[in-house]
Scaffold this active site. Structure first.
Site, PDB file in Angstrom:
ATOM      1  N   GLY A  22       0.774  -1.205   0.307  1.00 58.10           N
ATOM      2  CA  GLY A  22       0.025   0.008  -0.134  1.00 58.10           C
ATOM      3  C   GLY A  22       0.853   1.376  -0.069  1.00 58.10           C
ATOM      4  O   GLY A  22       0.397   2.239   0.572  1.00 58.10           O
TER       5      GLY A  22
ATOM      6  N   ARG B  63      -3.177  -1.883  -5.387  1.00 58.12           N
ATOM      7  CA  ARG B  63      -4.225  -2.339  -6.529  1.00 58.12           C
ATOM      8  C   ARG B  63      -3.982  -1.505  -7.664  1.00 58.12           C
ATOM      9  O   ARG B  63      -4.142  -2.066  -8.880  1.00 58.12           O
ATOM     10  CB  ARG B  63      -5.720  -2.287  -5.914  1.00 58.12           C
TER      11      ARG B  63
ATOM     12  N   SER C  57     -21.806  -7.022   6.016  1.00 54.07           N
ATOM     13  CA  SER C  57     -22.057  -8.258   5.205  1.00 54.07           C
ATOM     14  C   SER C  57     -21.058  -9.112   5.247  1.00 54.07           C
ATOM     15  O   SER C  57     -19.816  -8.718   5.494  1.00 54.07           O
ATOM     16  CB  SER C  57     -22.501  -7.724   3.704  1.00 54.07           C
TER      17      SER C  57
ATOM     18  N   TYR D  94      -6.251   0.383  19.060  1.00 52.45           N
ATOM     19  CA  TYR D  94      -7.500  -0.473  19.126  1.00 52.45           C
ATOM     20  C   TYR D  94      -7.061  -1.668  18.871  1.00 52.45           C
ATOM     21  O   TYR D  94      -8.207  -2.552  19.259  1.00 52.45           O
ATOM     22  CB  TYR D  94      -8.737   0.422  18.787  1.00 52.45           C
TER      23      TYR D  94
ATOM     24  N   GLY E 188      -2.118   6.233  16.547  1.00 54.10           N
ATOM     25  CA  GLY E 188      -3.301   6.372  16.962  1.00 54.10           C
ATOM     26  C   GLY E 188      -3.713   7.675  15.541  1.00 54.10           C
ATOM     27  O   GLY E 188      -3.556   6.934  14.402  1.00 54.10           O
TER      28      GLY E 188
HETATM   29  C1  HXC Z   1     -20.575  -0.928   4.837  1.00 54.39           C
HETATM   30  C2  HXC Z   1     -19.286  -1.751   3.115  1.00 54.39           C
HETATM   31  C3  HXC Z   1     -18.732  -0.262   3.301  1.00 54.39           C
HETATM   32  C4  HXC Z   1     -19.313   0.612   4.113  1.00 54.39           C
HETATM   33  C5  HXC Z   1     -18.050  -1.342   1.303  1.00 54.39           C
HETATM   34  N1  HXC Z   1     -18.921  -2.221   1.978  1.00 54.39           N
HETATM   35  N2  HXC Z   1     -18.087   0.028   2.202  1.00 54.39           N
HETATM   36  N3  HXC Z   1     -20.187  -1.949   3.999  1.00 54.39           N
HETATM   37  N4  HXC Z   1     -20.094   0.190   5.177  1.00 54.39           N
HETATM   38  N5  HXC Z   1     -18.744   1.797   4.358  1.00 54.39           N
HETATM   39  C6  HXC Z   1     -19.075  -3.530   1.660  1.00 54.39           C
HETATM   40  C7  HXC Z   1     -19.683  -3.729   0.460  1.00 54.39           C
HETATM   41  O1  HXC Z   1     -21.002  -3.393   0.401  1.00 54.39           O
HETATM   42  C8  HXC Z   1     -19.214  -5.216  -0.100  1.00 54.39           C
HETATM   43  O2  HXC Z   1     -20.058  -5.908   0.497  1.00 54.39           O
HETATM   44  C9  HXC Z   1     -17.888  -5.212   0.541  1.00 54.39           C
HETATM   45  O3  HXC Z   1     -17.814  -4.220   1.378  1.00 54.39           O
HETATM   46  C10 HXC Z   1     -16.913  -4.951  -0.371  1.00 54.39           C
HETATM   47  O4  HXC Z   1     -16.937  -3.793  -0.923  1.00 54.39           O
HETATM   48  P1  HXC Z   1     -16.369  -3.395  -2.271  1.00 54.39           P
HETATM   49  O5  HXC Z   1     -16.429  -1.797  -2.373  1.00 54.39           O
HETATM   50  O6  HXC Z   1     -16.759  -4.220  -3.663  1.00 54.39           O
HETATM   51  O7  HXC Z   1     -14.734  -3.889  -2.024  1.00 54.39           O
HETATM   52  P2  HXC Z   1     -13.485  -3.236  -2.238  1.00 54.39           P
HETATM   53  O8  HXC Z   1     -13.444  -2.498  -3.442  1.00 54.39           O
HETATM   54  O9  HXC Z   1     -12.481  -4.359  -2.069  1.00 54.39           O
HETATM   55  O10 HXC Z   1     -13.149  -2.186  -1.124  1.00 54.39           O
HETATM   56  C11 HXC Z   1     -12.828  -2.416   0.072  1.00 54.39           C
HETATM   57  C12 HXC Z   1     -13.157  -1.554   0.934  1.00 54.39           C
HETATM   58  C13 HXC Z   1     -12.631   0.108   0.693  1.00 54.39           C
HETATM   59  C14 HXC Z   1     -12.655  -1.803   2.434  1.00 54.39           C
HETATM   60  C15 HXC Z   1     -14.734  -1.203   1.234  1.00 54.39           C
HETATM   61  O11 HXC Z   1     -12.785   0.850   1.683  1.00 54.39           O
HETATM   62  C16 HXC Z   1     -11.240  -0.062   0.556  1.00 54.39           C
HETATM   63  O12 HXC Z   1     -10.545  -0.568  -0.597  1.00 54.39           O
HETATM   64  N6  HXC Z   1     -10.411   0.468   1.327  1.00 54.39           N
HETATM   65  C17 HXC Z   1      -8.884   0.679   1.349  1.00 54.39           C
HETATM   66  C18 HXC Z   1      -8.334   1.707   1.973  1.00 54.39           C
HETATM   67  C19 HXC Z   1      -8.693   2.029   3.376  1.00 54.39           C
HETATM   68  O13 HXC Z   1      -9.731   1.480   3.907  1.00 54.39           O
HETATM   69  N7  HXC Z   1      -8.078   2.834   4.134  1.00 54.39           N
HETATM   70  C20 HXC Z   1      -8.154   3.163   5.406  1.00 54.39           C
HETATM   71  C21 HXC Z   1      -7.502   2.145   6.369  1.00 54.39           C
HETATM   72  S1  HXC Z   1      -7.002   3.177   7.682  1.00 54.39           S
HETATM   73  P3  HXC Z   1     -21.496  -6.492  -0.294  1.00 54.39           P
HETATM   74  O14 HXC Z   1     -22.155  -7.622   0.751  1.00 54.39           O
HETATM   75  O15 HXC Z   1     -22.444  -5.293  -0.577  1.00 54.39           O
HETATM   76  O16 HXC Z   1     -20.985  -7.228  -1.490  1.00 54.39           O
HETATM   77  C22 HXC Z   1      -7.107   2.443   9.019  1.00 54.39           C
HETATM   78  C23 HXC Z   1      -6.775   3.241  10.144  1.00 54.39           C
HETATM   79  C24 HXC Z   1      -7.246   2.821  11.481  1.00 54.39           C
HETATM   80  O17 HXC Z   1      -7.400   1.075   9.080  1.00 54.39           O
HETATM   81  C25 HXC Z   1      -6.883   3.669  12.690  1.00 54.39           C
HETATM   82  C26 HXC Z   1      -7.645   5.044  12.650  1.00 54.39           C
HETATM   83  C27 HXC Z   1      -7.696   5.997  13.958  1.00 54.39           C
END
Ligand code: HXC
Length: 287
Positions: free
Chosen positions: A20, A45, A110, A152, A194
Site C-alpha cells: 500500500g 491495487r 455483510s 485499538y 493513533g
Molecule cells: C458497509 C461496506 C462499506 C461501508 C464497502 N462495504 N464499504 N459495508 N459500510 N462503508 C461492503 C460492500 O457493500 C461489499 O459488500 C464489500 O464491503 C466489498 O466492497 P467493495 O467496494 O466491492 O470492495 P473493495 O473495492 O474491495 O473495497 C474495500 C473497502 C474499501 C474496504 C470497502 O474501503 C477499500 O478499498 N479501502 C482501502 C483503503 C482504506 O480503507 N484505508 C483506510 C485504512 S485506515 P456486499 O455484501 O455489498 O457485496 C485504518 C486506520 C485505523 O485502518 C486507525 C484510525 C484511527
C-alpha cells in the site's frame, strides 16, 4: 522529506517492500526510507498512485519500483515478490501497511464487507510476511518485518470490528513469529499509531469537522500525528540501529490511548484554574 535526525545512509543496502505504498502513510514511509538510502518496492491495487510515488522518489534521487498487486490474493503476492526480487534484488525488509477499513455497526456488516477488511489486513499481512520468511530462511539471510497495527488492536473499538479483529491478529502474528523466526535473525515488530489524517482513512472514518475536532481534543498533545513523524519512526525501527527489538508493539499516538483508561483524565478538558479550585474545595470539605 526531512531525514534529520537519522543518518542519511541509515538504510543503505536494504531493499524494503512497502505494501500500500502508493498513497497516504505508506507513501510517506516509502519516501522517507528511500531518502535514507533504501531501495524501495511498493505495491497496491491501482497503478496510478504507484507510478506517482515512484516518480517522486526517483526525482528526489532515490531508487524505487512499483508493482501492482492485491495483497488479498496469495498467488498475486508470491508473483509480486518474485517480480520485486527480479527487478531490484533480494528483499531485506517488509512494511505491512496496506489496510482497509470503514465505519459500520457490527450487526450490519455483510460477509463480503467482513472479507474485504479481514482479507486485506490479516490475510494480506500474513501472505506478505510468509513470502519474506520463506525466502529469508531458505537463503539463510536476516530480515525485518514491521506491521502497522493500531492502538485499538489492544483496547478494541466500537464500529470498526473487522479492523480491530484483524489488527489484533497482526499483533499476534508479530509476537508469534518473533519467537519462531528469531533464531534466523528475522525480527518482527509493529507500530500502533493513533490518528494520522490521510485521505484514504479520513474519508472512511471521520464523519465531519465536529468529529475531527473531538478526536483531536482527546489527544493529550492536542494534535494529530504527521505522516513524516510516523515515517521517521518506521525508518529507525527497520534499521540495524534497532537490531535488538523483536516482537514489540510501539504505541505512537500522542498519548491518546492512555486517556480512555484514566478515570480522572476528563478533568484536563476543564480550565486548569477551575480544576485546582475544585480540588481545593474538596480538600477543605474533607478536612
Ligand atoms: C458497509 C461496506 C462499506 C461501508 C464497502 N462495504 N464499504 N459495508 N459500510 N462503508 C461492503 C460492500 O457493500 C461489499 O459488500 C464489500 O464491503 C466489498 O466492497 P467493495 O467496494 O466491492 O470492495 P473493495 O473495492 O474491495 O473495497 C474495500 C473497502 C474499501 C474496504 C470497502 O474501503 C477499500 O478499498 N479501502 C482501502 C483503503 C482504506 O480503507 N484505508 C483506510 C485504512 S485506515 P456486499 O455484501 O455489498 O457485496 C485504518 C486506520 C485505523 O485502518 C486507525 C484510525 C484511527
Amino acid at each position: 522529506m526531512s531525514d534529520a535526525p537519522l543518518a542519511s545512509d541509515l538504510l543503505a543496502d536494504e531493499h524494503i517492500v512497502v505494501t500500500g505504498g502508493g498513497t497516504g502513510l505508506g507513501r510517506a514511509m516509502a519516501e522517507q526510507m528511500a531518502a535514507l538510502g533504501a531501495t524501495i518496492t511498493i505495491n497496491g491495487r491501482r497503478t496510478e498512485p504507484l507510478d506517482e510515488t515512484v516518480a517522486a522518489i526517483r526525482d528526489a534521487g532515490g531508487t524505487a519500483a512499483g508493482i501492482s498487486c492485491n495483497v488479498r490474493e496469495a498467488d498475486a503476492v508470491r508473483d509480486f515478490f518474485d517480480a520485486a526480487e527480479e527487478r531490484q534484488g533480494p528483499v531485506t525488509g517488509l512494511v505491512n501497511n496496506a489496510a482497509a477499513n470503514f465505519l459500520a455497526a457490527a450487526e450490519d456488516i455483510s460477509p463480503n464487507g467482513f472479507d474485504a477488511i479481514i482479507k486485506t489486513n490479516l490475510y494480506g499481512t500474513f501472505y506478505c510476511t510468509q513470502q519474506c520468511g520463506q525466502r529469508w530462511l531458505k537463503r539463510e539471510e536476516r530480515g525485518t518485518v514491521l506491521s502497522i497495527a493500531t492502538t485499538y488492536a489492544e483496547t478494541g473499538s466500537a464500529f470498526v470490528l473487522p479492523s480491530a479483529m484483524s489488527k489484533a491478529g497482526i499483533v499476534a502474528m508479530t509476537k508469534s513469529l518473533a519467537a519462531e523466526w528469531g533464531h534466523a535473525g528475522i525480527r518482527l515488530n509493529a507500530v500502533a499509531p493513533g490518528p494520522f489524517p490521510t485521505k484514504g482513512a479520513w474519508s472512511r472514518l471521520v464523519p465531519g469537522d465536529d468529529m475531527e475536532q473531538k478526536m483531536k481534543s482527546r489527544v493529550p498533545l492536542k494534535r494529530f500525528g504527521k505522516p513524516e513523524e510516523l515515517a521517521r519512526l518506521v525508518a529507525f525501527l527497520m534499521s540495524s540501529a534497532n537490531s535488538y527489538m523483536n516482537g514489540e508493539v510501539v504505541t505512537f499516538d500522542g498519548g491518546e490511548k492512555l486517556v480512555a483508561g484514566g478515570q480522572f483524565n476528563d478533568f484536563t478538558r476543564m480550565p486548569r484554574a477551575q480544576v485546582k479550585a475544585m480540588f481545593e474545595a474538596m480538600r477543605s470539605a474533607s478536612d
